[in-house]
Design a protein around this motif. Structure first.
Motif, PDB file in Angstrom:
ATOM      1  N   SER A 307       0.208  94.936 -65.532  1.00 55.86           N
ATOM      2  CA  SER A 307       0.002  93.394 -65.152  1.00 55.86           C
ATOM      3  C   SER A 307      -1.299  92.768 -65.575  1.00 55.86           C
ATOM      4  O   SER A 307      -1.183  91.849 -66.044  1.00 55.86           O
ATOM      5  N   ALA A 308      -2.309  93.458 -65.315  1.00 59.66           N
ATOM      6  CA  ALA A 308      -3.679  93.060 -65.659  1.00 59.66           C
ATOM      7  C   ALA A 308      -3.712  92.756 -67.056  1.00 59.66           C
ATOM      8  O   ALA A 308      -4.595  91.728 -67.623  1.00 59.66           O
ATOM      9  N   TYR A 309      -3.061  93.380 -67.995  1.00 56.13           N
ATOM     10  CA  TYR A 309      -3.141  93.214 -69.375  1.00 56.13           C
ATOM     11  C   TYR A 309      -2.637  91.729 -69.696  1.00 56.13           C
ATOM     12  O   TYR A 309      -3.182  90.815 -70.482  1.00 56.13           O
ATOM     13  N   TYR A 310      -1.342  91.313 -69.018  1.00 57.35           N
ATOM     14  CA  TYR A 310      -1.066  90.104 -69.510  1.00 57.35           C
ATOM     15  C   TYR A 310      -1.815  89.173 -68.914  1.00 57.35           C
ATOM     16  O   TYR A 310      -1.771  87.916 -69.452  1.00 57.35           O
ATOM     17  N   TYR A 311      -2.304  89.297 -67.715  1.00 55.15           N
ATOM     18  CA  TYR A 311      -3.221  88.301 -67.085  1.00 55.15           C
ATOM     19  C   TYR A 311      -4.397  87.828 -68.030  1.00 55.15           C
ATOM     20  O   TYR A 311      -4.577  86.778 -68.159  1.00 55.15           O
ATOM     21  N   GLY A 312      -4.929  88.897 -68.723  1.00 58.18           N
ATOM     22  CA  GLY A 312      -5.968  88.913 -69.455  1.00 58.18           C
ATOM     23  C   GLY A 312      -5.410  88.105 -70.712  1.00 58.18           C
ATOM     24  O   GLY A 312      -6.245  87.179 -71.371  1.00 58.18           O
ATOM     25  N   VAL A 313      -4.243  88.044 -71.396  1.00 55.07           N
ATOM     26  CA  VAL A 313      -3.832  87.368 -72.541  1.00 55.07           C
ATOM     27  C   VAL A 313      -3.641  85.958 -72.136  1.00 55.07           C
ATOM     28  O   VAL A 313      -3.909  84.963 -72.712  1.00 55.07           O
ATOM     29  N   ALA A 339     -10.976  98.141 -61.226  1.00 54.54           N
ATOM     30  CA  ALA A 339     -10.361  98.649 -62.480  1.00 54.54           C
ATOM     31  C   ALA A 339      -9.534  97.291 -62.787  1.00 54.54           C
ATOM     32  O   ALA A 339      -9.070  97.130 -64.216  1.00 54.54           O
ATOM     33  N   TYR A 340      -8.748  96.596 -61.951  1.00 57.40           N
ATOM     34  CA  TYR A 340      -7.868  95.668 -62.251  1.00 57.40           C
ATOM     35  C   TYR A 340      -8.592  94.463 -63.045  1.00 57.40           C
ATOM     36  O   TYR A 340      -8.200  93.924 -63.980  1.00 57.40           O
ATOM     37  N   TYR A 341      -9.760  94.175 -62.167  1.00 60.38           N
ATOM     38  CA  TYR A 341     -10.464  92.965 -62.582  1.00 60.38           C
ATOM     39  C   TYR A 341     -11.083  93.198 -63.974  1.00 60.38           C
ATOM     40  O   TYR A 341     -10.986  92.458 -64.758  1.00 60.38           O
ATOM     41  N   GLU A 342     -11.506  94.520 -64.100  1.00 60.11           N
ATOM     42  CA  GLU A 342     -12.055  94.810 -65.657  1.00 60.11           C
ATOM     43  C   GLU A 342     -11.264  94.716 -66.837  1.00 60.11           C
ATOM     44  O   GLU A 342     -11.430  94.281 -67.897  1.00 60.11           O
ATOM     45  N   LYS A 343      -9.988  95.019 -66.433  1.00 58.92           N
ATOM     46  CA  LYS A 343      -8.962  95.205 -67.398  1.00 58.92           C
ATOM     47  C   LYS A 343      -8.445  93.624 -67.581  1.00 58.92           C
ATOM     48  O   LYS A 343      -8.072  93.212 -69.034  1.00 58.92           O
ATOM     49  N   VAL A 344      -8.528  92.816 -66.793  1.00 56.49           N
ATOM     50  CA  VAL A 344      -8.033  91.565 -67.053  1.00 56.49           C
ATOM     51  C   VAL A 344      -9.250  90.827 -68.016  1.00 56.49           C
ATOM     52  O   VAL A 344      -8.922  90.123 -68.932  1.00 56.49           O
ATOM     53  N   ILE A 345     -10.536  91.212 -67.575  1.00 59.05           N
ATOM     54  CA  ILE A 345     -11.786  90.369 -68.334  1.00 59.05           C
ATOM     55  C   ILE A 345     -11.573  91.180 -69.680  1.00 59.05           C
ATOM     56  O   ILE A 345     -11.935  90.421 -70.917  1.00 59.05           O
ATOM     57  N   GLN A 346     -11.731  92.581 -69.837  1.00 61.55           N
ATOM     58  CA  GLN A 346     -11.607  93.129 -71.349  1.00 61.55           C
ATOM     59  C   GLN A 346     -10.604  92.759 -72.034  1.00 61.55           C
ATOM     60  O   GLN A 346     -10.812  92.443 -73.335  1.00 61.55           O
ATOM     61  N   THR A 347      -9.342  92.456 -71.539  1.00 63.23           N
ATOM     62  CA  THR A 347      -8.111  92.047 -72.306  1.00 63.23           C
ATOM     63  C   THR A 347      -8.392  90.585 -72.894  1.00 63.23           C
ATOM     64  O   THR A 347      -8.240  90.080 -74.038  1.00 63.23           O
ATOM     65  N   ILE A 352     -10.216  85.900 -76.939  1.00 67.04           N
ATOM     66  CA  ILE A 352     -10.853  84.657 -76.830  1.00 67.04           C
ATOM     67  C   ILE A 352     -11.318  84.497 -78.312  1.00 67.04           C
ATOM     68  O   ILE A 352     -11.818  85.339 -79.089  1.00 67.04           O
ATOM     69  N   SER A 353     -11.045  83.244 -78.924  1.00 61.70           N
ATOM     70  CA  SER A 353     -11.469  83.108 -80.296  1.00 61.70           C
ATOM     71  C   SER A 353     -12.555  82.593 -80.255  1.00 61.70           C
ATOM     72  O   SER A 353     -13.244  81.961 -79.501  1.00 61.70           O
ATOM     73  N   GLN A 354     -13.340  82.538 -81.593  1.00 59.05           N
ATOM     74  CA  GLN A 354     -14.916  81.804 -81.597  1.00 59.05           C
ATOM     75  C   GLN A 354     -15.795  82.449 -80.652  1.00 59.05           C
ATOM     76  O   GLN A 354     -16.337  81.697 -79.822  1.00 59.05           O
ATOM     77  N   PRO A 360     -17.629  82.538 -71.956  1.00 59.73           N
ATOM     78  CA  PRO A 360     -17.646  82.363 -70.379  1.00 59.73           C
ATOM     79  C   PRO A 360     -18.413  83.386 -69.530  1.00 59.73           C
ATOM     80  O   PRO A 360     -18.165  84.465 -69.951  1.00 59.73           O
ATOM     81  N   VAL A 361     -19.035  82.841 -68.488  1.00 61.87           N
ATOM     82  CA  VAL A 361     -19.373  83.757 -67.444  1.00 61.87           C
ATOM     83  C   VAL A 361     -18.029  84.290 -66.522  1.00 61.87           C
ATOM     84  O   VAL A 361     -17.592  83.214 -66.000  1.00 61.87           O
ATOM     85  N   PHE A 362     -17.812  85.364 -66.319  1.00 61.19           N
ATOM     86  CA  PHE A 362     -16.660  85.578 -65.627  1.00 61.19           C
ATOM     87  C   PHE A 362     -17.310  86.356 -64.231  1.00 61.19           C
ATOM     88  O   PHE A 362     -18.331  86.921 -63.938  1.00 61.19           O
TER      89      PHE A 362
END
Length: 386
Positions: A307-313, A339-347, A352-354, A360-362
């Protein structure tokens, strides 16, 4: 005293309000800085400073270092010159916070929202809670600047009416919450999406700067508040759930919310563990998910990280459109699972373009305060003073 200042509209009082606003934003601040920020003459600024001190709204906090001669005074607000009431009303719980003029909470009370919390019962409880807190802390109504309400939408800000869904109790189809609170306390009341007031709270860290902030609250759904250059980006219908309707899978038409909501996580857990849906309430399943996540259950972790992957997308899509400088994530999953938070941010960072132009600061949401309630206090201040 502060209501007397706000209630007058002559050029003199307009100037006093502007000087006070700058002191509130920049505190502590020197007279030289006030002259620079207000473009007023020295005589005018000095007069306003003296009058604001007489009103008990500001004080000399200390003195700056001297470059020769008399050290310059540093002016600050008097925090207890007035107080502000902030209400965070959600489907799960409601919090009432009373903050001073520096937005430091001086009193707070929370109650759960159950199947018995109809609009009439909730409003009655809100009135009782506010009255009790004011009495306990010896605060008079005349010392209240106003009431800010951060809640779920859709809502009509001008009419002060909520049109939410998803409450356990019946009757939440059309609630004139602003009129009810105005009649009870005879003061200004301001209504906004809770995600937006949470974003206003986040702006406190940056002292009312011009930052752009994206504040995401995920749970049974997804609500997003946006500040663009320090100003709330308001949707016409007063609904903060629109970002959750973003299409993530074109082939199926599935939305971001459908991939990350507690409904989805509970359903996936039931299917994976072969729990009959007819025998278990989704709330109970979600409590099980959170508990097993703490226990490091590998099957639950796999469901949550997927689920975290899709949140990141979805988050990357928001960032590519809004270009926020700060992104804040708030949810029980964020609190429980690094781990959930990190997966969201990493994804998100992968999509993120450009990235050379926008990084951004997460941040995780703070735990020690209710950001929606304190942000509602900020809303009331903004609405009356700026």
């Amino acid at each position: 005293m502060i209501k007397e200042l706000l209630g007058r509209h002559s050029p003199k009082f307009h100037g006093m309000k502007e000087v006070y606003r700058v002191i509130h934003q920049e505190n502590p601040v020197t007279k030289a800085k006030l002259l620079e920020r207000t473009n007023m003459t020295q005589t005018t600024v000095v007069r306003h400073l003296e009058e604001l001190k007489q009103y008990g709204l500001i004080r000399i906090a200390s003195y700056d270092e001297s470059s020769g001669g008399r050290p310059p005074a540093l002016y600050d607000i008097e925090p207890e010159a007035a107080f502000i009431i902030g209400i965070a009303l959600s489907r799960a719980e409601t919090t009432v916070t009373i903050a001073d003029m520096s937005f430091q909470p001086v009193a707070e009370e929370t109650f759960a929202m159950t199947e018995n919390h109809t609009p009439a019962f909730t409003l009655s409880l809100l009135k009782q809670t506010i009255t009790s807190l004011l009495k306990q802390h010896h605060i008079d109504n005349v010392d209240i600047l106003g009431i800010g309400i951060g809640t779920v939408g859709p809502l009509d800000r001008e009419e002060g009416v909520m049109y939410p869904d998803g409450f356990t109790a019946p009757g939440w189809e059309e609630v004139s919450i602003v009129a009810e609170m105005q009649e009870a306390f005879q003061m200004d009341v301001f209504l906004e999406n809770g995600a937006n007031t949470a974003a206003l709270y986040e702006s406190l860290r940056h002292r009312f700067g011009r930052e752009s902030i994206l504040y995401c609250i995920s749970g049974w759904g997804l609500r997003c508040g946006v500040l663009a250059n320090g100003t709330i980006m308001q949707s016409r219908k007063g609904d903060a759930t629109s970002f959750g309707n973003m299409i993530i899978d074109a082939s199926s038409g599935r939305t971001l919310s459908s991939f990350i909501s507690y409904h989805h996580l509970a359903g996936e857990t039931q299917r994976s563990m072969q729990i009959p849906e007819t025998k278990t309430d989704k709330n109970d399943v979600m409590q099980y998910v959170l508990q097993e996540l703490e226990n490091r259950n590998p099957m639950v972790e796999s469901i949550v990280l997927s689920s975290a992957y899709y949140y990141g997308v979805g988050l990357a899509n928001m960032i590519n459109v809004l270009h926020p400088e700060i992104v804040v994530l708030s949810s029980e999953l964020i609190k429980l699972s690094p781990a959930y938070y990190e997966k969201v941010i990493q994804t998100a960072e992968c999509f993120i373009s450009q990235t050379d132009q926008q990084r951004p600061v997460f941040q995780r949401a703070e735990d020690n305060v209710n950001p929606t309630a304190v942000g509602a206090c900020v809303l009331a201040f903004h609405s009356t003073f700026i």
